[in-house]
Write a protein that holds these residues in place. Structure first.
Motif, PDB file in Angstrom:
ATOM      1  N   GLU A 198      54.743  40.368  41.419  1.00  0.00           N
ATOM      2  CA  GLU A 198      54.654  40.984  40.098  1.00  0.00           C
ATOM      3  C   GLU A 198      55.894  40.667  39.258  1.00  0.00           C
ATOM      4  O   GLU A 198      55.803  40.377  38.060  1.00  0.00           O
ATOM      5  CB  GLU A 198      54.469  42.499  40.224  1.00  0.00           C
ATOM      6  CG  GLU A 198      53.093  42.868  40.767  1.00  0.00           C
ATOM      7  CD  GLU A 198      52.922  44.356  40.934  1.00  0.00           C
ATOM      8  OE1 GLU A 198      53.940  45.084  40.927  1.00  0.00           O
ATOM      9  OE2 GLU A 198      51.784  44.809  41.072  1.00  0.00           O
ATOM     10  N   GLY A 213      45.530  34.619  47.025  1.00  0.00           N
ATOM     11  CA  GLY A 213      45.375  35.749  46.109  1.00  0.00           C
ATOM     12  C   GLY A 213      45.417  35.320  44.659  1.00  0.00           C
ATOM     13  O   GLY A 213      46.014  34.304  44.290  1.00  0.00           O
ATOM     14  N   MET A 214      44.770  36.124  43.821  1.00  0.00           N
ATOM     15  CA  MET A 214      44.655  35.796  42.407  1.00  0.00           C
ATOM     16  C   MET A 214      45.978  35.955  41.659  1.00  0.00           C
ATOM     17  O   MET A 214      46.223  35.268  40.665  1.00  0.00           O
ATOM     18  CB  MET A 214      43.579  36.669  41.750  1.00  0.00           C
ATOM     19  CG  MET A 214      42.206  36.469  42.352  1.00  0.00           C
ATOM     20  SD  MET A 214      41.712  34.731  42.353  1.00  0.00           S
ATOM     21  CE  MET A 214      40.565  34.711  43.736  1.00  0.00           C
ATOM     22  N   ALA A 215      46.832  36.862  42.120  1.00  0.00           N
ATOM     23  CA  ALA A 215      48.128  37.024  41.463  1.00  0.00           C
ATOM     24  C   ALA A 215      48.947  35.743  41.604  1.00  0.00           C
ATOM     25  O   ALA A 215      49.565  35.269  40.634  1.00  0.00           O
ATOM     26  CB  ALA A 215      48.878  38.213  42.055  1.00  0.00           C
ATOM     27  N   ASN A 238      47.688  32.810  42.126  1.00  0.00           N
ATOM     28  CA  ASN A 238      46.971  31.815  41.334  1.00  0.00           C
ATOM     29  C   ASN A 238      47.405  31.881  39.871  1.00  0.00           C
ATOM     30  O   ASN A 238      47.664  30.855  39.236  1.00  0.00           O
ATOM     31  CB  ASN A 238      45.463  32.060  41.460  1.00  0.00           C
ATOM     32  CG  ASN A 238      44.645  31.095  40.633  1.00  0.00           C
ATOM     33  OD1 ASN A 238      44.743  29.889  40.770  1.00  0.00           O
ATOM     34  ND2 ASN A 238      43.811  31.646  39.757  1.00  0.00           N
ATOM     35  N   LEU A 291      34.831  41.384  44.783  1.00  0.00           N
ATOM     36  CA  LEU A 291      35.997  42.259  44.657  1.00  0.00           C
ATOM     37  C   LEU A 291      35.573  43.704  44.415  1.00  0.00           C
ATOM     38  O   LEU A 291      36.167  44.639  44.964  1.00  0.00           O
ATOM     39  CB  LEU A 291      36.893  41.766  43.520  1.00  0.00           C
ATOM     40  CG  LEU A 291      37.689  40.492  43.802  1.00  0.00           C
ATOM     41  CD1 LEU A 291      38.259  39.910  42.512  1.00  0.00           C
ATOM     42  CD2 LEU A 291      38.812  40.772  44.796  1.00  0.00           C
ATOM     43  N   GLU A 341      43.775  47.621  43.265  1.00  0.00           N
ATOM     44  CA  GLU A 341      44.164  46.268  43.652  1.00  0.00           C
ATOM     45  C   GLU A 341      43.083  45.241  43.341  1.00  0.00           C
ATOM     46  O   GLU A 341      43.371  44.138  42.859  1.00  0.00           O
ATOM     47  CB  GLU A 341      44.506  46.224  45.146  1.00  0.00           C
ATOM     48  CG  GLU A 341      45.826  46.873  45.512  1.00  0.00           C
ATOM     49  CD  GLU A 341      45.718  48.398  45.647  1.00  0.00           C
ATOM     50  OE1 GLU A 341      44.588  48.908  45.519  1.00  0.00           O
ATOM     51  OE2 GLU A 341      46.756  49.049  45.873  1.00  0.00           O
ATOM     52  N   GLU A 342      41.818  45.584  43.635  1.00  0.00           N
ATOM     53  CA  GLU A 342      40.739  44.622  43.406  1.00  0.00           C
ATOM     54  C   GLU A 342      40.545  44.343  41.919  1.00  0.00           C
ATOM     55  O   GLU A 342      40.299  43.209  41.517  1.00  0.00           O
ATOM     56  CB  GLU A 342      39.435  45.139  44.029  1.00  0.00           C
ATOM     57  CG  GLU A 342      39.464  45.234  45.548  1.00  0.00           C
ATOM     58  CD  GLU A 342      40.114  46.533  46.048  1.00  0.00           C
ATOM     59  OE1 GLU A 342      40.275  46.669  47.264  1.00  0.00           O
ATOM     60  OE2 GLU A 342      40.443  47.400  45.202  1.00  0.00           O
ATOM     61  N   ARG A 372      42.899  44.580  39.691  1.00  0.00           N
ATOM     62  CA  ARG A 372      44.045  43.742  39.317  1.00  0.00           C
ATOM     63  C   ARG A 372      43.799  42.280  39.694  1.00  0.00           C
ATOM     64  O   ARG A 372      44.144  41.364  38.943  1.00  0.00           O
ATOM     65  CB  ARG A 372      45.313  44.244  40.005  1.00  0.00           C
ATOM     66  CG  ARG A 372      45.895  45.518  39.399  1.00  0.00           C
ATOM     67  CD  ARG A 372      47.073  46.022  40.245  1.00  0.00           C
ATOM     68  NE  ARG A 372      47.710  47.156  39.607  1.00  0.00           N
ATOM     69  CZ  ARG A 372      48.713  47.081  38.744  1.00  0.00           C
ATOM     70  NH1 ARG A 372      49.204  45.901  38.431  1.00  0.00           N
ATOM     71  NH2 ARG A 372      49.231  48.153  38.196  1.00  0.00           N
ATOM     72  N   GLU A 373      43.213  42.063  40.861  1.00  0.00           N
ATOM     73  CA  GLU A 373      42.907  40.695  41.286  1.00  0.00           C
ATOM     74  C   GLU A 373      41.920  40.030  40.324  1.00  0.00           C
ATOM     75  O   GLU A 373      42.103  38.884  39.923  1.00  0.00           O
ATOM     76  CB  GLU A 373      42.312  40.717  42.704  1.00  0.00           C
ATOM     77  CG  GLU A 373      43.320  40.947  43.814  1.00  0.00           C
ATOM     78  CD  GLU A 373      44.041  39.669  44.194  1.00  0.00           C
ATOM     79  OE1 GLU A 373      43.453  38.829  44.894  1.00  0.00           O
ATOM     80  OE2 GLU A 373      45.197  39.488  43.757  1.00  0.00           O
ATOM     81  N   ALA A 396      43.676  39.248  37.096  1.00  0.00           N
ATOM     82  CA  ALA A 396      44.559  38.077  37.253  1.00  0.00           C
ATOM     83  C   ALA A 396      43.755  36.787  37.270  1.00  0.00           C
ATOM     84  O   ALA A 396      44.176  35.774  36.686  1.00  0.00           O
ATOM     85  CB  ALA A 396      45.380  38.218  38.533  1.00  0.00           C
ATOM     86  N   LEU A 397      42.600  36.805  37.925  1.00  0.00           N
ATOM     87  CA  LEU A 397      41.752  35.611  37.971  1.00  0.00           C
ATOM     88  C   LEU A 397      41.330  35.186  36.570  1.00  0.00           C
ATOM     89  O   LEU A 397      41.466  34.018  36.195  1.00  0.00           O
ATOM     90  CB  LEU A 397      40.513  35.903  38.824  1.00  0.00           C
ATOM     91  CG  LEU A 397      39.347  34.910  38.702  1.00  0.00           C
ATOM     92  CD1 LEU A 397      39.763  33.522  39.141  1.00  0.00           C
ATOM     93  CD2 LEU A 397      38.143  35.398  39.500  1.00  0.00           C
TER      94      LEU A 397
END
Length: 667
Positions: free
Chosen positions: A190, A231-233, A235, A283, A342-343, A345-346, A349-350
């Motif tokens: 983060e 993970g998407m973060a 990415n 997700l 979290e999901e 947020r993923e 982020a994606l």
């Protein structure tokens, strides 16, 4: 008016870590006290002077929420909010610092360029710089993390909107701090994302900073780019690093440029490979499983979180609660998502990574616009500079196709970027849309999915403007793309989407016409498209709509038995040239008429039937007078240049039609 230029994306505002959940909840609890009307600025700003750290934190959190409604911002600025919030960044309480940073971030993000410039004028950069300098002297990882994340949140909109803020960043040694944060990506993603957002912003169009970049900065970015954390973060982090490296391309050693460009494009390609339509339902399902398996105590916090993230029925914007009423907020604040999401947020982020990837691709295909001086030099209406065939040399110079370097074009093709961008122009999968509609917390993703689609359309327009037909797969691939775009046009949900899809359609049809590839849309479909678009309030949509009519008509003019369709197109273009309130749209319609009726028996018959010559003669003095009266001050030098050229071409085209008429009489 020739091939349209692509749009260069400025660094978009971003989502990262926001206010802590407890501060948000406390701000929610006070909303009843704020009242239905009036700005609570005076009371909240007064609380900043409280000896109690809890009260100061509470006031900062409340300000952060209130200024999300942009109409409240002037009330805060009039009461010297920036000078009173700035010192809170150096408060003895870390929580006060954090919430004050959140308030300043929302003020800058919601207020736009004028507010950002006002914040810089009121010296917000002094406490920001002081805080980051203090961070450099401390080794407390938690303090380092929270301070730099939130300061970066403020720096991005400020640096994007204010040249003075950018100058302060350049001269204050803040680059080293941000790079140090980026280097912590294996342990604190983060923090690294916040730093990467900041770098992506400050390295764009900033030659002063680019001159000071060193191998340490380049090495840190390349380490991120070559990282493989899942993970998407991560990415998103790699995508932001790719964008920063692209911004730095002119400062890279010559020997490394080709390698770096290839690595950048590979990163964007990998990001676009991800299927959000499939991943978002997965997700959401993972979130449900986690909730079912979580201890019972965890569930007690869910209603508050769901209420915080409540979206409107269309999922277009988060809402605040006040006295039990939901109120739409001006901006997207998904960075306020509490822990435990979290999901979501993923997924966020994606979609942010894919939107950013597409914007970088647009910028890779977009050359910088010439300066105003250059436009002024090109805009002379001296007819001695014009070619003998009635077409202005100035137009071809101004609107010439954009060019890509061999390295960039090769990398884009080798990584199948055109195909992947086209794939992203498809409507989001129903499964993903259904999942987001069914859960209030996830509805904001609908708008994000639609934005990815719009950015893909703009990316396709840019690619079509810079590559040849063979590089894009040849005639068959272009026809398939045109058929796909034709289905999107009639499903346009808003003006942004319509603008993106019709720009891509114009570029594609122009390429198809230039290669004499058969059109895949019927003239009736084209007329329906253009008629709908010419009623749009967005000028660029109307411009592209009449251009599409011109492309279609000029193609049909080469075929037999098309005079009736050409009459329909000609009448539509004459209406736009005469009645549209915008001179640029008038000019584009005239330019399209020149293309449609320039040559051929069918065009000659159609022109005679719609009385094109007397119509243009009547329009000519009106068009010249509008340029003279409205041009200066209302239109840019580029637009005036093109309008001047069209004015001359109109006179020449009338002369051409008079010759055709005379010949037909004598024969």
């Amino acid at each position: 008016m020739g091939k349209s230029k692509t749009t260069k994306f400025k660094r978009p505002q971003f989502n990262s870590v926001g206010l802590p959940v407890n501060a948000v909840k406390e701000a929610d609890a006070e909303e009843e006290e704020l009242g239905e009307d009036g700005c609570p600025a005076a009371e909240l700003l007064e609380k900043l002077q409280s000896p109690s750290a809890d009260v100061r934190e509470f006031a900062c959190a409340s300000i952060s929420r209130v200024v999300q409604q942009s109409q409240t911002i002037p009330g805060f600025l009039q009461r010297d909010a920036v000078r009173r919030l700035g010192p809170m960044l150096l408060d003895s309480s870390l929580l006060v610092r954090e919430t004050a940073a959140g308030a300043l971030r929302n003020l800058s993000a919601c207020g736009g360029q004028e507010v950002c410039e006002d914040m810089v004028k009121h010296d917000v950069m002094t406490p920001l710089t002081a805080l980051l300098r203090e961070v450099r002297l401390r080794h407390d990882a938690m303090y380092y993390s929270f301070s730099t994340i939130h300061v970066s949140l403020i720096l991005c909109p400020l640096s994007e909107s204010s040249s003075q803020a950018l100058s302060v960043f350049n001269k204050s040694g803040l680059l080293d701090v941000v790079v140090q944060c980026l280097e912590r990506h294996p342990h604190n993603v983060e923090l690294a994302i916040s730093a990467a957002h900041c770098l992506h912003t400050v390295t764009e169009d900033n030659p002063e900073l680019l001159c000071s970049l060193n191998t340490a900065v380049l090495g840190a970015l390349e380490n991120v780019l070559l990282s493989s954390q899942p993970g998407m973060a991560h990415n998103l982090l790699r995508t932001l690093a790719a964008g920063t490296l692209w911004n730095m391309k002119g400062s890279l050693p010559a020997a490394r440029q080709a390698q770096t460009v290839n690595a950048v494009v590979a990163t964007l390609s990998q990001c676009l490979d991800l299927d959000a339509g499939m991943l978002i339902p997965e997700l959401r399902q993972a979130e449900e499983v986690r909730h079912r398996n979580a201890p019972a105590a965890t569930h007690t916090e869910e209603p508050a979180a769901a209420e915080l993230e409540e979206m409107d029925e269309e999922g277009e914007a988060p809402k605040q609660r006040r006295n039990g009423k939901a109120m739409k907020v001006d901006n997207d604040f998904s960075d306020l998502l509490p822990r435990g999401k979290e999901e979501l947020r993923e997924a966020t982020a994606l979609l942010t990574a894919q939107q950013t990837s597409l914007e970088i691709i647009v910028n890779m295909c977009c050359s910088d616009d010439p300066s105003d001086d250059e436009w002024e030099e090109e805009s002379s209406s001296d007819e001695s500079d014009l070619g003998p065939d009635g077409l202005c040399d100035g137009l071809s110079n101004l609107m010439s196709p954009l060019c890509l370097s061999a390295e960039v074009q090769g990398a884009l093709i080798n990584h199948s970027i055109p195909e992947k961008v086209l794939k992203k122009t498809e409507f989001p999968r129903n499964e993903a849309m259904d999942v987001c509609h069914q859960n209030p917390s996830w509805r904001g993703l609908i708008k994000k999915m639609q934005r990815v689609q719009s950015r893909a359309l703009t990316g396709l327009h840019s690619i079509l403007s810079t590559m040849d037909a063979e590089s894009l797969g040849g005639a068959s691939a272009l026809q398939q793309a045109a058929q796909h775009l034709s289905t999107l046009v009639f499903g346009a949900a808003d003006e942004e989407f319509l603008e993106a899809v019709i720009s891509a359609m114009r570029s594609l049809l122009q390429m198809i016409a230039s290669k004499n590839i058969p059109q895949c849309m019927t003239p009736q479909q084209m007329m329906s498209l253009s008629e709908a678009a010419t009623r749009c309030d967005v000028v660029s949509v109307r411009v592209n709509a009449v251009a599409i009519l011109g492309i279609t008509g000029s193609t049909l003019a080469k075929e037999k038995g098309t005079a009736e369709t050409l009459q329909m197109i000609g009448n539509a273009l004459l209406q736009v040239a005469t009645r549209d309130a915008n001179l640029v749209v008038n000019g584009e319609a005239l330019d399209a008429l020149f293309d449609v009726f320039a040559d051929g028996d069918e065009a000659e018959t159609a022109a005679k039937n719609i009385h094109l010559l007397p119509a243009l003669k009547a329009l000519q003095p009106v068009f010249k007078a509008k340029i003279r009266k409205e041009g200066r001050g209302k239109y840019s030098p580029q637009q005036l240049c093109v309008l001047d050229n069209i004015k001359v071409n109109l006179r020449r085209f009338i002369g051409y039609l008079e010759k055709v008429k005379a010949l037909s009489v004598t024969s």
